[in-house]
Design a protein around this motif. Structure first.
Motif, short mmCIF file in Angstrom:
data_model
loop_
_atom_site.label_atom_id
_atom_site.label_comp_id
_atom_site.label_asym_id
_atom_site.label_seq_id
_atom_site.Cartn_x
_atom_site.Cartn_y
_atom_site.Cartn_z
N ALA A 85 -35.79 -28.99 14.30
CA ALA A 85 -35.40 -30.21 15.02
C ALA A 85 -34.10 -30.07 15.81
N ALA A 86 -33.83 -28.88 16.29
CA ALA A 86 -32.62 -28.71 17.09
C ALA A 86 -33.01 -28.23 18.48
N GLY A 87 -34.16 -28.69 18.94
CA GLY A 87 -34.60 -28.27 20.26
C GLY A 87 -35.18 -26.87 20.22
N LEU A 88 -35.45 -26.35 19.04
CA LEU A 88 -36.11 -25.05 18.98
C LEU A 88 -37.59 -25.21 18.66
N ALA A 89 -38.08 -26.42 18.87
CA ALA A 89 -39.52 -26.65 18.92
C ALA A 89 -40.25 -26.23 17.66
N SER A 90 -39.69 -26.56 16.48
CA SER A 90 -40.38 -26.22 15.25
C SER A 90 -41.72 -26.93 15.16
N SER A 91 -41.85 -28.11 15.77
CA SER A 91 -43.12 -28.82 15.67
C SER A 91 -44.21 -28.10 16.47
N SER A 92 -43.83 -27.31 17.47
CA SER A 92 -44.86 -26.60 18.23
C SER A 92 -45.56 -25.57 17.35
N LEU A 99 -27.64 -21.02 19.48
CA LEU A 99 -27.70 -22.13 18.52
C LEU A 99 -26.37 -22.85 18.53
N ILE A 100 -26.35 -24.01 19.15
CA ILE A 100 -25.11 -24.78 19.23
C ILE A 100 -25.04 -25.75 18.06
N ASP A 101 -26.17 -26.29 17.70
CA ASP A 101 -26.18 -27.28 16.63
C ASP A 101 -27.59 -27.27 16.04
N THR A 102 -27.70 -26.92 14.77
CA THR A 102 -29.03 -26.87 14.15
C THR A 102 -29.28 -28.08 13.26
N VAL A 104 -25.43 -10.92 37.43
CA VAL A 104 -26.32 -10.80 36.27
C VAL A 104 -27.43 -11.85 36.42
N GLU A 105 -28.68 -11.39 36.46
CA GLU A 105 -29.80 -12.32 36.65
C GLU A 105 -30.15 -13.03 35.35
N CYS A 106 -29.45 -14.13 35.09
CA CYS A 106 -29.74 -14.89 33.87
C CYS A 106 -29.78 -16.38 34.21
N TYR A 107 -30.61 -17.10 33.50
CA TYR A 107 -30.90 -18.49 33.83
C TYR A 107 -31.01 -19.30 32.55
N SER A 108 -30.65 -20.57 32.63
CA SER A 108 -30.65 -21.42 31.43
C SER A 108 -31.82 -22.37 31.39
N THR A 109 -32.25 -22.67 30.18
CA THR A 109 -33.11 -23.83 30.00
C THR A 109 -32.65 -24.54 28.72
N VAL A 110 -32.85 -25.85 28.68
CA VAL A 110 -32.40 -26.65 27.55
C VAL A 110 -33.50 -27.65 27.24
N ASP A 111 -33.91 -27.72 25.97
CA ASP A 111 -34.92 -28.71 25.57
C ASP A 111 -34.25 -29.98 25.08
N ALA A 112 -34.98 -30.81 24.38
CA ALA A 112 -34.43 -32.08 23.90
C ALA A 112 -33.51 -31.85 22.72
N GLY A 113 -32.42 -31.15 22.98
CA GLY A 113 -31.43 -30.82 21.97
C GLY A 113 -30.29 -30.11 22.66
N PRO A 114 -29.24 -29.75 21.94
CA PRO A 114 -28.06 -29.17 22.58
C PRO A 114 -28.15 -27.67 22.86
#
Lengths: 321, 321
Positions: free
Chosen positions: A98-105, A178-181, A272-282
């Motif tokens: 439940a920290a935007g790491l999609a455990s429910s998926s 992992l900013i906040d788990t 450096v070719e790097c890109y961010s994505t953020v889900d419904a969490g921090p």
């Protein structure tokens, strides 16, 4: 007793808003990458000797809204297979929950697969994807490995995921920060409901997301990391923009989230070719080639510490243990 | 030589996007509070003995885009008064510059007032507001004290500010939190251009902002702090949402900005009526009654330090020294 393993997936084109809350039909298609590092193992048996469903998640009896969602998937499977036996479900998450790491998926993909097989059903991955969707929208994608597209569809049968590319035979990986788990303050379900109802930006979000489907799919098929990353980052920022516009305004970003997003932008300016994505969490997930991992990790470790960085590679679809 | 003083204003309903870049006509009306603490003193004389305009800002000769904008206002005044004399302008800002504290609002209001009077023109505040607008949109509002509305208008003459309430005879003040007083990375001019062109959320922003005009005005006239604060915070968050949606995505928020926004929300949950607004920069301004200043300051000082908090009361319109 049947045990299935499903891996979590991270959307590069986000699922954000349901046009049908009961069927869990999304407003737009979404595209994800299934990861190798985070997964759920779920064992199911149907047993006439049980009085009722018994659901154990991470050694705790499941209660609350999660229980309703599990029962819903089990009921669909019981109806499909024509029996009415109680189930014993035992599930272990190898995911910070439940920290935007999609455990429910991963959880609902593993549940659908194990429960269907335990019922004696022989289902296609598409049928499993539809079943998993009823537990959690994003779970429809975790039936498959690698890059996956969830077709929004217009009814139960037309809303399913399918593979875009698996195995992923080019160098793309994802570094999770992992900013906040801890549990999220606003669940993704509640967040997307609020946004769809109150944010004036929601219609433009849906339109913009649907317009991203083809370009992101093409970037994957052409193995074009820069194009994939740019589109994914843009899509994620637009999803988060909608939350600032809601009544009341809210955000999943924490101060460290912004610091990481800024660092990734700066790394890019330095080539450096790097890109961010953020889900419904921090938490931030960074898309890059593994050949750039060291550069990215060195910089991020200075902000959050090395122990909060996990490198994930493309993972497989659902399997039976 | 004529010297005028104008105070900065902070928009509670934001100006964000120009529908006419040359005339500086905004897409929507905006509403602001002029502050007592930050101001600009500007002295102007027109002198036939000068070879060209000489502009000194904070003891430095003015160069770059700022110079063009000053010349533009001076040219309009020369045209209006029918002379073509070079001007000597000496300006001192008592504002942390270009950090979202709207130094340009006080600067161009003071310039318009001093230059018009130095030319022998006798202009109404509305005419001064129109002149100041050509230097910087927000300067149109700093001609007036207290709560001010800038009517978007549709041409040069219809786009002007006017007083909503001055003096402000109820308890409302604004605590500015200085997070970063360095020059902004993305100026408000460039930021709003990018958003208007590339953010899919821009049309909804304009619609939402224009819809806020009446409710915010009513809240001011009814001296309803809670309603004013809620609407202002919502409007500001929506403005910032548009930047996340731009190509490329950007934000004026810094990690500390989010920390302050979160603290203000938490204070509110504890019953303290305080609300945030953020302009095109990282600094947060908090709207509250002065009777709550101590509670707010104590909490914020723990994050940024007491020396970065400035309490501002409603300030006056333009005056001549």
């Amino acid at each position: 007793m049947i045990t299935a393993r499903a891996h979590t997936n991270i959307a590069l084109l986000k699922y954000w808003g349901k046009k049908d809350e009961n069927l869990i039909l999304p407003f737009n298609d979404s595209i994800s990458l299934t990861l190798d590092r985070f997964y759920t193992d779920t064992s199911v048996e149907f047993d006439a000797n049980l009085v009722e469903d018994t659901i154990t998640v991470d050694h705790q009896p499941l209660i609350g809204p999660g229980l309703k969602r599990v029962t819903r998937v089990l009921d669909l499977i019981r109806a499909k297979s024509g029996h009415n036996l109680p189930a014993k479900v035992f599930s272990s998450n190898h995911v910070p929950m439940a920290a935007g790491l999609a455990s429910s998926s991963s959880a609902f993909a593993a549940l659908a697969a194990a429960a269907a097989k335990a019922s004696g059903l022989i289902l296609s991955n598409r049928e499993l994807s539809i079943l998993a969707r009823h537990g959690s929208g994003s779970a429809s994608r975790s039936i498959f490995g690698g890059f996956v597209q969830w077709h929004a569809g217009f009814d139960n049968q037309s809303s399913y995921a399918e593979s875009i590319q698996c195995p992923v035979d080019w160098d793309v990986n994802l570094i999770t920060v992992l900013i906040d788990t801890k549990q999220k303050k606003v669940s993704s379900t509640i967040g997307m409901q609020s946004v769809a109802k109150t944010s004036p930006f929601f219609p433009a979000w849906v339109k913009s997301a649907q317009a991203d489907v083809k370009p992101i799919k093409n970037a994957i098929l052409n193995k074009n990391l820069a194009s994939l990353g740019e589109l994914a980052e843009q899509n994620a920022m637009r999803m988060h923009a909608t939350t600032f516009g809601a009544i009341p305004s809210f955000t999943y970003f924490q101060p460290e989230t912004l610091a990481i997003l800024n660092t990734v932008r700066n790394l890019r300016k330095q080539g450096v070719e790097c890109y961010s994505t953020v889900d419904a969490g921090p938490n931030v997930k960074i898309i890059c080639a593994s050949t750039d991992n060291e550069k990215v990790i060195t910089r991020l470790a200075a902000i959050v510490g090395q122990d909060r960085l996990v490198v994930c590679k493309p993972g497989p679809g659902v399997t039976y243990l």
